[in-house]
Scaffold this motif. Structure first.
Motif, mmCIF file in Angstrom:
data_model
loop_
_atom_site.group_PDB
_atom_site.id
_atom_site.type_symbol
_atom_site.label_atom_id
_atom_site.label_comp_id
_atom_site.label_asym_id
_atom_site.label_seq_id
_atom_site.Cartn_x
_atom_site.Cartn_y
_atom_site.Cartn_z
ATOM 1 N N ASN A 187 27.597 -69.175 -48.094
ATOM 2 C CA ASN A 187 27.460 -67.818 -47.548
ATOM 3 C C ASN A 187 26.247 -67.764 -46.623
ATOM 4 N N LYS A 188 26.389 -67.115 -45.499
ATOM 5 C CA LYS A 188 25.302 -67.073 -44.528
ATOM 6 C C LYS A 188 24.971 -65.640 -44.157
ATOM 7 N N VAL A 189 23.690 -65.445 -43.816
ATOM 8 C CA VAL A 189 23.246 -64.114 -43.425
ATOM 9 C C VAL A 189 22.458 -64.206 -42.123
ATOM 10 N N ASN A 190 22.639 -63.215 -41.272
ATOM 11 C CA ASN A 190 21.885 -63.090 -40.022
ATOM 12 C C ASN A 190 21.113 -61.784 -40.092
ATOM 13 N N PHE A 191 19.827 -61.836 -39.824
ATOM 14 C CA PHE A 191 19.033 -60.612 -39.932
ATOM 15 C C PHE A 191 17.862 -60.623 -38.957
ATOM 16 N N ALA A 192 17.397 -59.422 -38.681
ATOM 17 C CA ALA A 192 16.177 -59.242 -37.889
ATOM 18 C C ALA A 192 15.061 -58.860 -38.855
ATOM 19 N N TYR A 193 13.832 -59.167 -38.479
ATOM 20 C CA TYR A 193 12.736 -58.850 -39.403
ATOM 21 C C TYR A 193 11.419 -58.680 -38.660
ATOM 22 N N VAL A 194 10.530 -57.990 -39.328
ATOM 23 C CA VAL A 194 9.140 -57.871 -38.894
ATOM 24 C C VAL A 194 8.276 -58.408 -40.023
ATOM 25 N N ALA A 195 7.305 -59.231 -39.682
ATOM 26 C CA ALA A 195 6.433 -59.840 -40.695
ATOM 27 C C ALA A 195 4.982 -59.454 -40.464
ATOM 28 N N GLY A 196 4.383 -58.858 -41.481
ATOM 29 C CA GLY A 196 2.936 -58.662 -41.480
ATOM 30 C C GLY A 196 2.335 -59.795 -42.284
ATOM 31 N N LEU A 197 1.906 -60.859 -41.609
ATOM 32 C CA LEU A 197 1.471 -62.086 -42.291
ATOM 33 C C LEU A 197 0.110 -61.913 -42.967
ATOM 34 N N ALA A 595 3.292 -50.958 -35.597
ATOM 35 C CA ALA A 595 2.264 -50.506 -36.550
ATOM 36 C C ALA A 595 1.433 -51.660 -37.089
ATOM 37 N N VAL A 596 2.067 -52.826 -37.267
ATOM 38 C CA VAL A 596 1.338 -53.979 -37.840
ATOM 39 C C VAL A 596 0.993 -55.023 -36.781
ATOM 40 N N GLY A 597 1.318 -54.736 -35.527
ATOM 41 C CA GLY A 597 0.979 -55.666 -34.445
ATOM 42 C C GLY A 597 1.836 -56.908 -34.437
ATOM 43 N N ALA A 598 3.128 -56.759 -34.768
ATOM 44 C CA ALA A 598 4.032 -57.907 -34.811
ATOM 45 C C ALA A 598 5.302 -57.587 -34.031
ATOM 46 N N THR A 599 5.984 -58.628 -33.580
ATOM 47 C CA THR A 599 7.233 -58.455 -32.844
ATOM 48 C C THR A 599 8.423 -58.642 -33.779
ATOM 49 N N VAL A 600 9.568 -58.115 -33.342
ATOM 50 C CA VAL A 600 10.796 -58.275 -34.119
ATOM 51 C C VAL A 600 11.335 -59.686 -33.918
ATOM 52 N N GLN A 601 11.625 -60.377 -35.030
ATOM 53 C CA GLN A 601 12.126 -61.749 -35.002
ATOM 54 C C GLN A 601 13.577 -61.786 -35.498
ATOM 55 N N GLN A 602 14.270 -62.872 -35.139
ATOM 56 C CA GLN A 602 15.660 -63.038 -35.561
ATOM 57 C C GLN A 602 15.787 -64.278 -36.460
ATOM 58 N N ALA A 603 16.603 -64.157 -37.500
ATOM 59 C CA ALA A 603 16.918 -65.293 -38.378
ATOM 60 C C ALA A 603 18.431 -65.403 -38.461
ATOM 61 N N THR A 604 18.949 -66.588 -38.201
ATOM 62 C CA THR A 604 20.405 -66.751 -38.180
ATOM 63 C C THR A 604 20.855 -67.888 -39.097
ATOM 64 N N GLY A 605 21.994 -67.669 -39.739
ATOM 65 C CA GLY A 605 22.645 -68.715 -40.527
ATOM 66 C C GLY A 605 21.879 -69.185 -41.740
ATOM 67 N N LEU A 606 21.065 -68.321 -42.341
ATOM 68 C CA LEU A 606 20.330 -68.730 -43.542
ATOM 69 C C LEU A 606 21.206 -68.534 -44.784
#
Length: 698
Positions: A187-197, A595-606
């Motif tokens: 099963n695979k999922v594709n999602f967008a995310y924001v990370a406050g590291l 708000a957290v100074g981060a860009t939107v990232q993409q993750a595919t096929g995880l």
């Protein structure tokens, strides 16, 4: 040079005592111990079952005779582990009502070569004969106790085999588990995310107290459970030679070069004693004046002290070099001549056959087949010498195949005789075939080294009596002054450095970088030794250790100083997570990212088996939350391994339906094959174990 390399060697008395232990499922070796002096009756208890000190002492004493050379404390520790395991497992055997019959018992006894392979119990065909076995002990009642002891161990061993068989049979993998495994991989999922590291917040901005670490450990008590411990800080004052001591040794060595004039009371005249340069009996001179006796070995240049190797190796016969330093010795050396070919370098291709002791044998073959193959390879090498390395890679049964057959340099008689004779009786470049107990060797001699024989006078640089007295006085002063003053300040005022505190448990032997210092550990746990106590210890061949008991931890948890490097980052990240989550406001990823100074990232096929976010790391919580979301839905902030994440599910791709998940069931079974080995640790984790060993004097 060999004469110098042997400076630090010590003669050892090795006593080999043959013994065996059938309880191999619990411990892999026999243990050894020293003496005890305690009035307590019990050395401990397991789930209310006492282990009497006398029985414990006898067992330790018996295995002490095995001659394995382990320390008394290490031996007692191992025997304790054996006793705990036996008690816990025996309790399980009794609960299950396991019983062992004579047939099963005999099978276990036969598995021990001291019994199953004993000629006394074998028939004419070399097979174990039960009748002969029984008749022997009937005719030799004096040996009955031996058999009784072996049967007791065999009974436990047989029950353990039955027990593990039951466990393995109970570990069952279902079709549903196989299906889940398949879906987690497919099963695979594709999602967008924001990370406050977490890395965006400096470590200095969040503090973690000792109390917070203790509180964290209490919430995870099983993971951080530990015996009571002590923290000991110390000062090491080395008993080493002073500059004056070094100068004195160097002066003595220099004086030996030229000789001396001494008064002869018998003749009433002065006698001129020859020096190292002029003596007519160099060997006697060395043995009379050196801390290391004369060594007649020829030494290759590579084995000489690196700094002085060129000058020593090129000495003309009778010439003298030095003084020079080698380790803790001042030396002078005289050349006693050169010899060619003292070391050789060779490569070989080994072809083993059935019956030879070759663990890496690539294929089964008879001796005749091995000889034919070796002769074929020899012909190939003779026809094309450059093919030797590749043939070794592909054909040799020896581990040296990975190095193209290269065995490096070796001296006379280091190899088996046929191999040795071929190499040292032929010149560089010679290729030939020899047979040894290992098989057939195609040998190529690749180099030889000349060697020099050196007569060396070596005198050790060590602390003089005056220096040792001065060091003792300094150590004693620190011990006395620190008894009622600040340990660190007193040490600093004396120009000494306090080493970082060492955390030790009651049955530890090692003490920080000082290695085995059982005496210091035992002192830290003695009754009446309180926090702040100071004591001086003399450590052989090292010097004086002035120790101070810094703290006592009887909380039952790992010492904070030990666990801080592991727990502090976890707690800091939790605090950082709260700061980051407080900033994560907004109804879209773009707003939250701003708000957290981060860009939107993409993750595919995880997948749930592959949770690696590119450029970040493993984030199973993040991927799991993405799977749980409906399409285009936004998650709440997720505390991950590397930061706080907000994710938006873009799409979930379900894997095709399979009729059978047998392959995944098989995969899971392989992963659980060793689960039976987890039984004893699991029993220990849930048992009530009282350990009184530290109350006994080792």
């Amino acid at each position: 040079m060999a004469v110098l390399q042997k400076i630090r060697q010590r003669s050892l008395l090795l006593i080999l005592v043959i013994g065996f232990c059938l309880l191999a499922f619990i411990i892999g070796d026999i243990f050894n111990s020293g003496g005890f002096s305690s009035t307590s009756k019990d050395v401990g208890s397991i789930d209310g079952k006492d282990i009497s000190f006398e029985d414990f002492r006898v067992k330790v004493s018996n295995v002490e005779k095995s001659g394995q050379g382990i320390t008394a404390t290490a031996a007692a520790n191992r025997v304790w582990e054996q006793e705990v395991s036996i008690a816990l497992l025996t309790s399980e055997f009794d609960k299950l009502g396991l019983r062992v019959g004579e047939k099963h018992l005999l099978e276990v006894l036969k598995a021990d070569q001291n019994i199953g392979g004993n000629p006394l119990f074998l028939n004419s065909a070399g097979v174990f004969d039960v009748v002969k076995f029984k008749e022997y002990f009937k005719a030799n009642p004096a040996q009955a106790q031996f058999l009784k002891d072996r049967e007791k161990d065999a009974d436990l061993n047989a029950k353990y085999q039955m027990y593990t068989t039951l466990i393995k049979a109970a570990v069952y993998t279902t079709e549903s588990e196989g299906k889940l495994k398949y879906e987690m991989e497919a099963n695979k999922v594709n999602f967008a995310y924001v990370a406050g590291l977490y890395s965006t917040i400096k470590d200095s901005e969040v503090k973690v107290t000792d109390a917070e670490i203790v509180d964290f450990m209490k919430k995870n008590e099983k993971k951080y459970k530990a015996d009571e411990s002590r923290e000991v800080e110390y000062v090491l004052i080395e008993d080493k030679a002073s500059a004056a001591d070094e100068t004195e040794v160097k002066s003595k060595i220099n004086a030996l070069l030229t000789g001396s004039v001494v008064y002869n009371q018998a003749t009433g005249k002065n006698d001129t004693l020859p020096g190292f340069r002029t003596t007519t009996n160099t060997v006697e001179f060395v043995n009379s004046n050196s801390d290391v006796p004369y060594d007649s070995t020829y030494i290759a240049k590579k084995d000489l002290p690196a700094v002085d190797a060129d000058k020593l190796f090129n000495l003309a016969p009778g010439a003298v070099y030095g003084p020079y330093m080698f380790g803790k010795y001042y030396c002078i050396s005289k050349s006693m001549g050169m010899k060619s070919g003292v070391n050789a370098k060779a490569s070989h291709i080994l072809i083993g056959y059935e019956g030879t002791q070759v663990p890496n044998q690539k294929e089964k073959r008879t001796k005749e087949q091995a000889k034919a193959k070796a002769e074929s390879i020899l012909a190939q090498v003779n026809a094309n010498p450059d093919s030797f390395m590749m043939l070794a890679f592909t054909s040799s049964d020896d581990s040296s195949a990975q190095q193209g057959g290269d065995l490096g340099y070796f001296g006379p008689n280091q190899m088996v005789k046929p191999f040795n004779d071929f190499v040292f009786n032929n010149g560089i470049g010679k290729v030939g075939l020899v047979e040894t107990d290992f098989g057939f060797h195609i040998i190529k001699i690749t180099d030889k080294q000349d060697g020099i024989r050196l007569a060396t006078v070596a005198q050790k640089i060590e602390a003089s009596e005056a220096t040792s007295d001065k060091i003792f006085t300094q150590a004693t002063k620190l011990e006395m002054d620190a008894a009622d003053k600040d340990f660190n300040k007193v040490a600093k005022d004396m120009g000494l450095k306090v080493a970082p505190a060492v955390s030790v448990k009651g049955m530890d032997e090692n003490f920080g970088t000082l290695g085995n210092q059982r005496t210091i550990v035992r002192w830290a746990f003695e009754d009446g030794v309180k926090v702040g106590a100071v004591k001086r210890f003399e450590v052989a061949n090292v010097g004086h250790v002035i120790a101070k008991l810094k703290s006592i931890d009887d909380s039952g948890l790992v010492a904070v100083s030990v666990v801080r490097p592991y727990v502090e980052p976890i707690l800091k990240n939790k605090k950082k997570a709260e700061l980051i989550k407080a900033k994560m406001s907004g109804s879209s990823l773009e707003a939250i990212g701003k708000a957290v100074g981060a860009t939107v990232q993409q993750a595919t096929g995880l997948t749930m088996e592959n949770t690696m976010l590119p450029g970040v790391g493993q984030e199973p919580k993040v991927v799991g939350n993405a799977f749980a979301l409906a399409a285009n839905k936004l998650s709440a902030p997720i505390e991950g391994n590397t930061g706080v994440y907000v994710v938006k599910n873009m799409s979930t791709v379900k894997a095709p339906v399979l009729k059978s998940h047998a392959a995944y069931v098989t995969k899971l079974k392989a992963q659980t094959a060793s689960d039976a080995n987890r039984v004893v640790p699991a029993l220990k984790a849930n048992a009530k174990i009282e350990d009184n060993r530290k109350d006994f004097n080792y």
